[in-house]
Scaffold this active site. Structure first.
Site, short mmCIF file in Angstrom:
data_model
loop_
_atom_site.label_atom_id
_atom_site.label_comp_id
_atom_site.label_asym_id
_atom_site.label_seq_id
_atom_site.Cartn_x
_atom_site.Cartn_y
_atom_site.Cartn_z
N ASN A 157 39.48 33.75 38.27
CA ASN A 157 39.34 34.94 37.98
C ASN A 157 39.61 36.49 37.78
O ASN A 157 39.24 37.08 37.87
CB ASN A 157 37.41 35.12 37.79
CG ASN A 157 37.54 35.17 38.74
OD1 ASN A 157 38.09 35.11 39.74
ND2 ASN A 157 35.83 34.90 39.58
N ARG A 296 33.03 43.63 46.83
CA ARG A 296 32.12 42.97 47.74
C ARG A 296 31.09 44.36 47.95
O ARG A 296 31.48 45.06 48.47
CB ARG A 296 31.54 42.39 48.64
CG ARG A 296 32.47 40.72 48.05
CD ARG A 296 32.06 39.67 47.63
NE ARG A 296 32.33 38.49 47.10
CZ ARG A 296 32.75 38.04 46.00
NH1 ARG A 296 32.43 39.07 45.27
NH2 ARG A 296 32.72 36.72 46.19
N GLN A 325 22.12 40.08 46.09
CA GLN A 325 22.02 40.03 45.55
C GLN A 325 21.49 38.58 45.12
O GLN A 325 21.99 37.51 45.55
CB GLN A 325 24.05 39.05 44.09
CG GLN A 325 25.18 40.43 44.42
CD GLN A 325 25.84 40.27 43.84
OE1 GLN A 325 26.94 40.70 43.87
NE2 GLN A 325 26.10 39.28 43.82
N HIS A 349 26.71 41.98 38.48
CA HIS A 349 27.91 41.05 39.03
C HIS A 349 28.86 40.19 37.65
O HIS A 349 27.69 38.94 37.89
CB HIS A 349 27.86 40.15 40.03
CG HIS A 349 29.08 39.40 40.90
ND1 HIS A 349 28.84 39.09 41.84
CD2 HIS A 349 30.27 39.51 40.58
CE1 HIS A 349 30.13 38.57 42.20
NE2 HIS A 349 30.57 39.16 41.06
#
Length: 398
Positions: A157, A296, A325, A349
């Site tokens: 990704n 992050r 998260q 996210h």
């Protein structure tokens, strides 16, 4: 809470050969197992709940509904496959099922935090696979000590995230979010937007971290004709790549941030980067700088960033990663603004979980599992922790 479990628990048939280890072509590989000796393994996946969207869109593979598209394949080989989004607390499906799990699959988007304590309570655990990129939710040191291999789908990704970085930079610099909100409110006062809107051309842009994503970001920035492109990384780029990117390395981080109008954070989370962007470092930023963090959330101190935005030390902060998260509803990054009411480009996210990225990391996860079951060598770039040692420098200098 969502949990999908095979209707009948499958009988487990681990043999001593399933635990044997070997080296091939000087590369650390998964335990050497045959198809038969690997039968009956328990695979636990912690994914995010997709709801109606996942039912309507089967390409949302990293959801509990669509299960990375590997349930039929796993069960056809006699493995038990448990999929859940319930990951918090000792009574969660994640923690209760982990105790006798052989293989754990997680994602960075809804991470199941695998702590040292949980590892100690999971004697069967042999392999952790990150469906995506970024394995900081696993206690990597504890995995090394326990000979638990940790792999991720490297590169799956990186393009997706790099595109998100570029979009976020433009959203901040061009003051897009307040402009869009004004249009939604039915208002029209161009001067209120234009007074804090700038061109990216002529700005100094730097990346904190110059790995795969950082390099892709710099490549995509060049057509915008920035004044200069800088990078900060403990590993220098090869000379030919730095020349191609037009990037200059700055070795002192305070010197680096003091020169940049825009800073994009593209570094893994480890002990050297956790809390790196804090009140002390923010004092050295150019006044009115913009930060984009799709790496992050815990690399930045949430309260210090919010305070810097309020004071005007920062003009904007954007990203999709949070120190916890899902982020709590009262997280300061949900509501922070600069003194003109803008400067917030935060989202959930999702930068690395586009439909295109999901297809790539679902396929990569399946390939890692297949290699493991058949005792084949893993792609070296995918190995974060091999057999009792780190196989990468991405998580700090070791």
């Amino acid at each position: 809470m969502s949990v999908l479990i095979a209707s009948t628990a499958l009988k487990r048939n681990l043999t001593s050969s399933a635990k044997s280890l070997r080296m091939l072509d000087a590369r650390t590989i998964a335990p050497t197992v045959s198809h038969n000796s690997a039968a009956g393994l328990k695979v636990l996946a912690v994914l995010y709940k997709g709801g109606e969207a996942a039912k309507q869109e089967p390409r949302l593979l990293s959801t509990v509904e669509n299960q990375l598209g590997i349930r039929e394949w796993l069960e056809s080989q006699g493995h038990e496959y448990i999929v859940t989004d319930d990951k918090e607390g000792p009574d969660s499906v994640f923690q209760t099922q982990l105790k006798d799990t052989d293989i754990l699959i997680t994602t960075p988007f809804h991470p199941g935090y695998l702590t040292r304590e949980l590892i100690e309570k999971s004697p069967n655990l042999k392999l952790c696979v990150t469906a995506g990129v970024g394995s900081d939710h696993v206690d990597l040191d504890a995995a090394v000590e326990r000979d638990i291999q940790v792999l991720e789908v490297t590169g799956s990704n990186v393009t997706s995230v790099a595109e998100q970085v570029l979009m976020s930079i433009l959203l901040l610099v061009r003051n897009f979010v307040p402009a869009h909100e004004m249009a939604e409110r039915g208002e029209w006062q161009v001067s209120d937007i234009a007074r804090n809107a700038f061109d990216l051309e002529g700005k100094v842009v730097g990346t904190l971290g110059a790995g795969r994503i950082g390099r892709l970001v710099l490549e995509r920035l060049r057509p915008f004709n920035p004044k200069e492109i800088l990078y900060y990384d403990y590993n220098a780029l090869p000379e030919d790549i730095a020349k191609k990117l037009g990037a200059r390395r700055v070795e002192d981080i305070k010197d680096f941030v003091s020169q940049c109008d825009v800073i994009t954070i593209n570094a893994p989370l480890h002990e050297g980067t956790r809390g790196l962007v804090n009140a002390d470092l923010l004092k050295h930023f150019r006044k009115g700088a913009w930060i984009v963090n799709t790496a992050r959330g815990a690399i930045c101190n949430a309260e210090d960033v919010a305070a810097a935005l309020r004071s005007g030390q920062l003009n904007g902060y954007a990203g999709d990663v949070w120190n916890v998260q899902p982020a709590p509803k009262d997280h300061p990054w949900r509501y922070m603004r600069n003194n003109l009411g803008g400067g917030n480009g935060m989202t959930p996210h999702y930068s690395g979980t586009t439909l295109d990225a999901q297809a790539r990391y679902a396929a990569g996860t399946k390939q890692i599992l297949e290699n493991y079951f058949k005792g084949k060598a893993q792609e070296p770039a995918n190995i974060i922790v091999g057999l009792g040692k780190y196989e990468t420098q991405s998580y700090g200098q070791r």
